[in-house]
Design a protein around this motif. Structure first.
Motif, mmCIF file in Angstrom:
data_model
loop_
_atom_site.group_PDB
_atom_site.id
_atom_site.type_symbol
_atom_site.label_atom_id
_atom_site.label_comp_id
_atom_site.label_asym_id
_atom_site.label_seq_id
_atom_site.Cartn_x
_atom_site.Cartn_y
_atom_site.Cartn_z
ATOM 1 N N LEU A 298 0.827 -1.221 0.000
ATOM 2 C CA LEU A 298 0.000 0.000 0.000
ATOM 3 C C LEU A 298 0.855 1.262 0.000
ATOM 4 C CD1 LEU A 298 -2.960 -1.060 2.330
ATOM 5 C CD2 LEU A 298 -2.804 -1.235 -0.164
ATOM 6 N N ARG A 299 1.883 1.289 0.869
ATOM 7 C CA ARG A 299 2.870 2.364 0.811
ATOM 8 C C ARG A 299 4.237 1.698 0.877
ATOM 9 N NH1 ARG A 299 -1.308 4.656 0.086
ATOM 10 N NH2 ARG A 299 -1.973 6.704 0.812
ATOM 11 N N ARG A 300 5.099 1.987 -0.116
ATOM 12 C CA ARG A 300 6.448 1.421 -0.065
ATOM 13 C C ARG A 300 7.332 2.420 0.676
ATOM 14 N NH1 ARG A 300 7.236 0.933 -5.098
ATOM 15 N NH2 ARG A 300 6.579 -1.147 -5.619
ATOM 16 N N VAL A 301 7.249 2.340 1.984
ATOM 17 C CA VAL A 301 7.890 3.327 2.855
ATOM 18 C C VAL A 301 8.951 2.632 3.700
ATOM 19 C CG1 VAL A 301 7.504 4.843 4.830
ATOM 20 C CG2 VAL A 301 5.879 4.849 2.933
ATOM 21 N N LEU A 302 10.174 3.114 3.609
ATOM 22 C CA LEU A 302 11.283 2.546 4.369
ATOM 23 C C LEU A 302 11.646 3.524 5.485
ATOM 24 C CD1 LEU A 302 13.149 0.095 4.349
ATOM 25 C CD2 LEU A 302 14.648 1.338 2.780
ATOM 26 N N ASP B 188 4.186 12.636 12.575
ATOM 27 C CA ASP B 188 4.192 12.625 14.038
ATOM 28 C C ASP B 188 3.670 11.287 14.568
ATOM 29 O OD1 ASP B 188 1.556 12.729 13.365
ATOM 30 O OD2 ASP B 188 1.098 14.595 14.421
ATOM 31 N N SER B 189 3.747 10.243 13.735
ATOM 32 C CA SER B 189 3.120 8.960 14.106
ATOM 33 C C SER B 189 3.649 8.338 15.403
ATOM 34 C CB SER B 189 3.196 7.959 12.953
ATOM 35 O OG SER B 189 4.482 7.895 12.411
ATOM 36 N N PRO B 190 4.943 8.455 15.745
ATOM 37 C CA PRO B 190 5.359 7.886 17.034
ATOM 38 C C PRO B 190 4.664 8.562 18.224
ATOM 39 C CG PRO B 190 7.259 8.259 15.623
ATOM 40 C CD PRO B 190 6.090 8.936 14.959
ATOM 41 N N GLU C 94 -3.691 9.943 -1.649
ATOM 42 C CA GLU C 94 -3.215 8.850 -2.496
ATOM 43 C C GLU C 94 -2.115 9.419 -3.381
ATOM 44 O OE1 GLU C 94 -7.163 8.987 -4.126
ATOM 45 O OE2 GLU C 94 -6.374 8.704 -6.144
ATOM 46 N N HIS C 95 -1.229 8.520 -3.849
ATOM 47 C CA HIS C 95 -0.113 8.982 -4.677
ATOM 48 C C HIS C 95 -0.070 8.179 -5.972
ATOM 49 C CE1 HIS C 95 0.961 10.403 -0.735
ATOM 50 N NE2 HIS C 95 1.365 9.222 -0.323
ATOM 51 N N GLY C 96 0.149 8.851 -7.090
ATOM 52 C CA GLY C 96 0.279 8.150 -8.369
ATOM 53 C C GLY C 96 1.503 8.646 -9.110
ATOM 54 N N ARG D 187 -6.498 7.683 5.059
ATOM 55 C CA ARG D 187 -6.300 8.853 5.914
ATOM 56 C C ARG D 187 -6.024 8.353 7.326
ATOM 57 N NH1 ARG D 187 -12.118 11.592 7.517
ATOM 58 N NH2 ARG D 187 -13.047 9.671 8.263
ATOM 59 N N HIS D 188 -5.340 9.162 8.095
ATOM 60 C CA HIS D 188 -4.972 8.739 9.447
ATOM 61 C C HIS D 188 -4.796 9.944 10.366
ATOM 62 C CE1 HIS D 188 -1.142 9.541 7.518
ATOM 63 N NE2 HIS D 188 -1.253 8.468 6.767
ATOM 64 N N THR D 189 -4.825 9.652 11.662
ATOM 65 C CA THR D 189 -4.669 10.720 12.651
ATOM 66 C C THR D 189 -3.265 11.328 12.656
ATOM 67 O OG1 THR D 189 -4.505 8.920 14.246
ATOM 68 C CG2 THR D 189 -6.557 10.188 14.250
#
Ligand code: 1HN
Length: 341
Positions: A65-69, A162-164, A146-148, A105-107
């Motif tokens: 879904l997201r290729r995030v490293l 700020d997810s942590p 979303e990203h394309g 979407r997320h907090t």
């Protein structure tokens, strides 16, 4: 209970069984200075890019879904949701030609700084924003995105969130959507950036710009370059939310700075944490007494309360993008700064 159990031991056992916390046993690790188990660390673009390209081969975007490293702080455990610092996530994201990362979407609030590639776009709450190298983009909390990628070659950017912090508060919520967003706010970003809004229908209010162009920020730095500059950061500008005059997001502030050739900044520490990304040039920082050299594409995390200064010992400009959790720390009444003696 054994024959050796004393009244004291019985007392502590009773506390534990009945869910009490004796504070006098918990104060040991505390003192007059903020501290963290996390450490300053730099992730080199050369290595990160190579691993990111391997992820492009190994990990289909349909699955990920997201290729995030993510850049994981070496002071954290691999199973923790810790990011580069206690409160800030930092990562590279790769989108290959023809791929689409579906809407969600997320907090947590997110920002992106585009590092390489062309032809990609993001859609944020129905507004389509093209991505160009050097762009600084926002996805504030709970905005659909979303990203394309319609161009050729890999598209790579730096993600900051700020997810942590949100995770630590147990408020990390995510909504997934399989249908793409209708692009129903076709007003191109430059009109919003230019502070012009249509006066009829919805929305007619000025909304926060979702993209800041590198050329504009560089022009501001150029205009300021002959001033004395900030003692700790040299020539620095903050990306502002023009509708509030405040930081770009509730929890995160972001900056572009020029460390001029030959400049050695003074050293300080503060209770917010910072992630730096080298936009151009090279130099080094002294963090907690250690010299950390950096060059274009590298990402440096300085967790809270580590003393640091920046240095450009070259003849070229060095430009750093950075983001911090300062608005969150300030809102909690915890912001402090101390210059080196
Ligand atoms: C996320 O949703 C994105 O949507 C990027 O592009 C990085 C890191 C942690 C959590 C969510 C994105 C992320 C992320």
């Amino acid at each position: 209970m054994t024959a050796t159990t004393t009244d004291t031991e019985r007392f502590y056992a009773e506390l534990q069984e009945n869910h009490y916390s004796p504070l006098w046993q918990l104060m040991g690790g505390l003192g007059p200075e903020a501290k963290t188990n996390l450490v300053p660390h730099i992730w080199r673009y050369e290595q990160a890019r190579e691993l990111m390209m391997q992820a492009g081969e190994v990990v289909p975007l349909e699955d990920a879904l997201r290729r995030v490293l993510g850049f994981r702080n070496p002071g954290s455990r691999p199973d923790q949701r810790t990011g580069a610092t206690d409160s800030l996530w930092a990562a590279l994201q790769l989108v290959l030609p023809g791929e689409i990362a579906p809407p969600h979407r997320h907090t947590p609030s997110a920002l992106r700084f585009i590092v390489e590639g062309e032809g990609a776009y993001t859609v944020v709450n129905g507004q389509r924003v093209p991505m160009e190298v050097g762009d600084f983009l926002l996805t504030p909390a709970l905005h659909w995105h979303e990203h394309g990628h319609e161009g050729d070659g890999p598209m790579i950017w730096l993600d900051g969130l700020d997810s942590p912090l949100i995770s630590r508060l147990n408020q990390y919520i995510i909504d997934e959507e399989s249908d793409f967003q209708p692009v129903d706010k076709p007003m191109p970003a430059p009109y919003v950036q230019g502070m012009l809004a249509k006066t009829w229908g919805e929305p007619h209010a000025l909304t926060q710009p979702l993209v800041y162009k590198l050329a504009d920020a560089l022009e501001a730095l150029e205009y300021l370059r002959d001033l004395e500059g900030d003692p700790y950061d040299d020539i620095i500008v903050e990306y502002k939310n023009p509708t509030t005059g405040g930081p770009v997001m509730t929890t995160i502030s972001a900056y572009l700075q020029l460390i001029r050739p030959g400049v050695d900044t003074k050293s300080h520490r503060h209770t917010h944490s910072t992630v730096y990304h080298v936009v151009s040039g090279s130099g080094y920082s002294i963090v907690d007494g250690q010299k950390i050299e950096w060059t274009k594409g590298d990402t440096l995390a300085i967790p809270l309360w580590y003393e640091h200064s920046h240095h450009n010992d070259t003849t070229e400009d060095a430009v750093l993008f950075s983001y911090t959790d300062r608005p969150a720390i300030t809102a909690l009444g915890l912001w402090r700064e101390r210059g080196a003696a």
